[in-house]
Design an enzyme around this catalytic site. Sequence first.
Site, PDB file in Angstrom:
ATOM      1  N   GLU A 155      58.310  12.812  45.265  1.00 30.96           N
ATOM      2  CA  GLU A 155      58.766  13.647  46.381  1.00 30.96           C
ATOM      3  C   GLU A 155      59.795  14.630  45.868  1.00 30.96           C
ATOM      4  O   GLU A 155      60.712  14.256  45.121  1.00 30.96           O
ATOM      5  CB  GLU A 155      59.379  12.786  47.482  1.00 30.96           C
ATOM      6  N   GLU A 160      67.005  19.935  52.570  1.00 25.13           N
ATOM      7  CA  GLU A 160      67.266  19.090  53.726  1.00 25.13           C
ATOM      8  C   GLU A 160      68.606  19.519  54.308  1.00 25.13           C
ATOM      9  O   GLU A 160      69.558  19.779  53.570  1.00 25.13           O
ATOM     10  CB  GLU A 160      67.347  17.615  53.346  1.00 25.13           C
TER      11      GLU A 160
END
Length: 276
Positions: A155, A160
């Site tokens: 990932e 974010e």
Amino acid sequence: MPHRLFVRQFTRVTLVLVLVSLLAACAGTATVSKITPPPGYRLLWSDEFDGKEIDTQNWTYDLGAGGWGNGEAEYYTGRSENARLENGMLVIEARQEKYEGSYYTSARLKTKGLQNFQYGRIEARLKVPAGKGMWPAFWMLGSTFDGSNWPDCGEIDIMEYIGKEPDLIMGTAHGPGYSGALGISMWNRQTFDIADDFHTYAIEWQEGQIDWYFDGQLYHTVKRADVGDREWVFDQPFFIILNLAVGGQLPGPIGLDVTFPRQYLVDYVRVFEKAQ
């Protein structure tokens, strides 16, 4: 109808349809032609979100609730209420509403099975929503992901943002033995509230190395050596994900002062490859 008249009318209709198609194609080409690749790169793929509908050749949806492994509160849908195109942008909208047993809805779009990428510069121009409990992300999973093989699939979190930290964005690499709280992450603080405006987020990804950028400034690098004797899982194709989570373990509870709907705006997503 006389045969000649039928032929003439048919020909006129055909010509009109051809012209409309050509104009539409030229319009798309004109948009792409305005994109200036970074030095040393050329455009491989992009979605400028200039159409009327989300392009199903580029994007599909994750659907449902259950927390998504993070204790999230939303139900992800494929409805236009939660994901649509407006004013040349993708709008991902979180709503406070009772839906299929959940009290919030949102959307999570992905290119899985449609557009996979290995290496290059992956970039988006985004405006994140403010508010405690808001958790927009721009990220990637290895194309081998089958719902049960995380973090072995890999990932890459390009961006974010958690609303309780309005001046902070994060970039992280997750893999076997370095996932979750052990992910190789960098917190990038600013002197302003990031949700106040659009910003560009990108990685430059090559064999054995990933670099993270915020508004063109490098702030994080992960190399193969950084994972030590653990497996480096980033030399394979990945797909792109855009989502707006509501609540969860990382952003914490939804603020009592947060009003809905909340919108995560995506101006474009672009992938550049190294020029030969």
